[in-house]
Write a protein that holds these residues in place. Structure first.
Motif, PDB file in Angstrom:
ATOM      1  N   CYS A  23       0.943  -1.398  -0.001  1.00 30.03           N
ATOM      2  CA  CYS A  23       0.072   0.232   0.388  1.00 30.03           C
ATOM      3  C   CYS A  23       1.343   1.216  -0.088  1.00 30.03           C
ATOM      4  O   CYS A  23       2.321   1.014   0.539  1.00 30.03           O
ATOM      5  CB  CYS A  23      -1.082   0.156   1.442  1.00 30.03           C
ATOM      6  SG  CYS A  23      -1.694   1.350   1.738  1.00 30.03           S
ATOM      7  N   ALA A  25       0.989   4.052   1.915  1.00 32.90           N
ATOM      8  CA  ALA A  25       1.103   4.446   2.901  1.00 32.90           C
ATOM      9  C   ALA A  25       1.009   3.177   4.506  1.00 32.90           C
ATOM     10  O   ALA A  25       1.333   3.809   5.269  1.00 32.90           O
ATOM     11  CB  ALA A  25      -0.429   5.405   3.142  1.00 32.90           C
ATOM     12  N   CYS A  26       0.837   2.436   3.597  1.00 36.04           N
ATOM     13  CA  CYS A  26       1.903   1.385   4.464  1.00 36.04           C
ATOM     14  C   CYS A  26       2.259   0.070   4.168  1.00 36.04           C
ATOM     15  O   CYS A  26       2.480  -0.151   3.004  1.00 36.04           O
ATOM     16  CB  CYS A  26       0.412   1.195   5.918  1.00 36.04           C
ATOM     17  SG  CYS A  26      -0.894  -0.479   5.220  1.00 36.04           S
ATOM     18  N   THR A  28       0.438  -2.807   4.255  1.00 35.23           N
ATOM     19  CA  THR A  28      -0.364  -4.451   3.695  1.00 35.23           C
ATOM     20  C   THR A  28       0.312  -4.718   2.195  1.00 35.23           C
ATOM     21  O   THR A  28      -0.320  -3.409   1.407  1.00 35.23           O
ATOM     22  CB  THR A  28      -1.656  -3.877   3.701  1.00 35.23           C
ATOM     23  OG1 THR A  28      -1.603  -3.000   5.097  1.00 35.23           O
ATOM     24  CG2 THR A  28      -2.212  -4.853   3.797  1.00 35.23           C
ATOM     25  N   CYS A  37      -4.601   0.364   0.546  1.00 35.85           N
ATOM     26  CA  CYS A  37      -5.033  -0.461   0.989  1.00 35.85           C
ATOM     27  C   CYS A  37      -6.618  -0.411   1.153  1.00 35.85           C
ATOM     28  O   CYS A  37      -6.472   1.364   1.258  1.00 35.85           O
ATOM     29  CB  CYS A  37      -4.438  -1.610   1.986  1.00 35.85           C
ATOM     30  SG  CYS A  37      -4.440  -0.004   3.620  1.00 35.85           S
ATOM     31  N   CYS A  40      -6.019   2.074   4.828  1.00 34.27           N
ATOM     32  CA  CYS A  40      -5.717   4.247   4.192  1.00 34.27           C
ATOM     33  C   CYS A  40      -6.757   4.497   3.176  1.00 34.27           C
ATOM     34  O   CYS A  40      -6.566   5.133   3.061  1.00 34.27           O
ATOM     35  CB  CYS A  40      -4.419   3.890   3.250  1.00 34.27           C
ATOM     36  SG  CYS A  40      -3.411   2.820   4.893  1.00 34.27           S
TER      37      CYS A  40
END
Ligand SMILES: [Zn+2]
Ligand SMILES: [Zn+2]
Length: 248
Positions: A23, A25-26, A28, A37, A40
């Motif tokens: 993702c 921003a993270c 995942t 994801c 997010c």
């Protein structure tokens, strides 16, 4: 450049081709590169109407603004650029995405951010002759080792097959953070801070690329320099936009 800092990006590039993408921003895993994801995606504030037709700042629903579709700030002091657009609101959710990209070597976010920018700035990209990143001063470039605006410009240029001029603009000196300054102080801090090095921008539509737009003062200073050097028009496309710092 140390050997480690040279090898690290290569190692990361190899890993990226072996592992599923994460993702934006993270950490995942997601199906395709440049996606959020679900979690997010829900948290992320994309900029959508209503926004100022000129500077792109999000407007509160029902705000009358000034002239149809133009915010009061643009009406009072029209910027040198024609239009500015951004993909995301710069808030706590997008900070997790933008700050590591800007300062912490998370350069792999450039493609995903550029995909979001391509959607938000489709009309600006269509009429652009050249993409020009907002420059960093050489001392900042040495510290960070890359200009995040140039990475975004390269990705966008590749996507839409338009020329990128990474060195068209030069920042002559380090400027103080513009955030706490008022309108006039920002303008005077940026006076002569940007010059045009490119020779071939006469009569061209230039699309200025940056990661975050705050007050728009830096983009405006770049636009002033480009127009003085003969550019026909300057638009601005950024990944994120601070909601409306100029009103505070
Ligand atoms: Zn996520
Ligand atoms: Zn505006």
């Amino acid at each position: 450049m140390t050997l480690i800092s040279f090898i690290k990006p290569i190692g990361r590039a190899i890993l990226d081709t072996l592992l599923p993408p994460n993702c934006l921003a993270c950490d995942t895993p997601v199906e395709t590169d440049g996606q959020f994801c679900l979690e997010c995606f829900r948290k992320t504030n994309f900029i959508s109407a209503p926004f100022c037709d000129c500077c792109g700042v999000p407007l509160p629903f029902g705000e009358a603004g000034g002239r149809a579709g133009i915010c009061l700030v643009c009406e009072a002091t029209p910027p040198a650029f024609t239009q500015a657009r951004a993909a995301l609101r710069y808030d706590d959710a997008t900070k997790h995405l933008i700050l590591p990209f800007k300062y912490a070597d998370r350069t792999e976010s450039a493609r995903g951010l550029a995909l979001l920018m391509a959607k938000a700035g489709a009309a600006l990209l269509l009429r652009a002759d050249q993409l020009v990143p907002v420059p960093l001063h050489i001392s900042r470039l040495r510290q960070r080792r890359y200009n995040q605006a140039a990475l975004l410009a390269w990705q966008l240029g590749r996507m839409i097959k338009k020329p990128v001029q990474p060195d068209a603009l030069v920042r002559n000196r380090v400027t103080v953070p513009l955030g706490p300054l008022g309108f006039e102080a920002r303008r005077s801090e940026l006076q002569d801070a940007i010059t045009v090095r490119a020779k071939n921008i006469g009569g061209k539509n230039i699309l200025l690329i940056d990661d975050i737009m705050t007050s728009g003062a830096t983009a405006n200073a770049c636009a002033v320099a480009l127009l003085a050097a003969g550019a026909a028009r300057v638009d601005v496309l950024t990944a994120a936009r601070v909601p409306d710092p100029r009103l505070t």
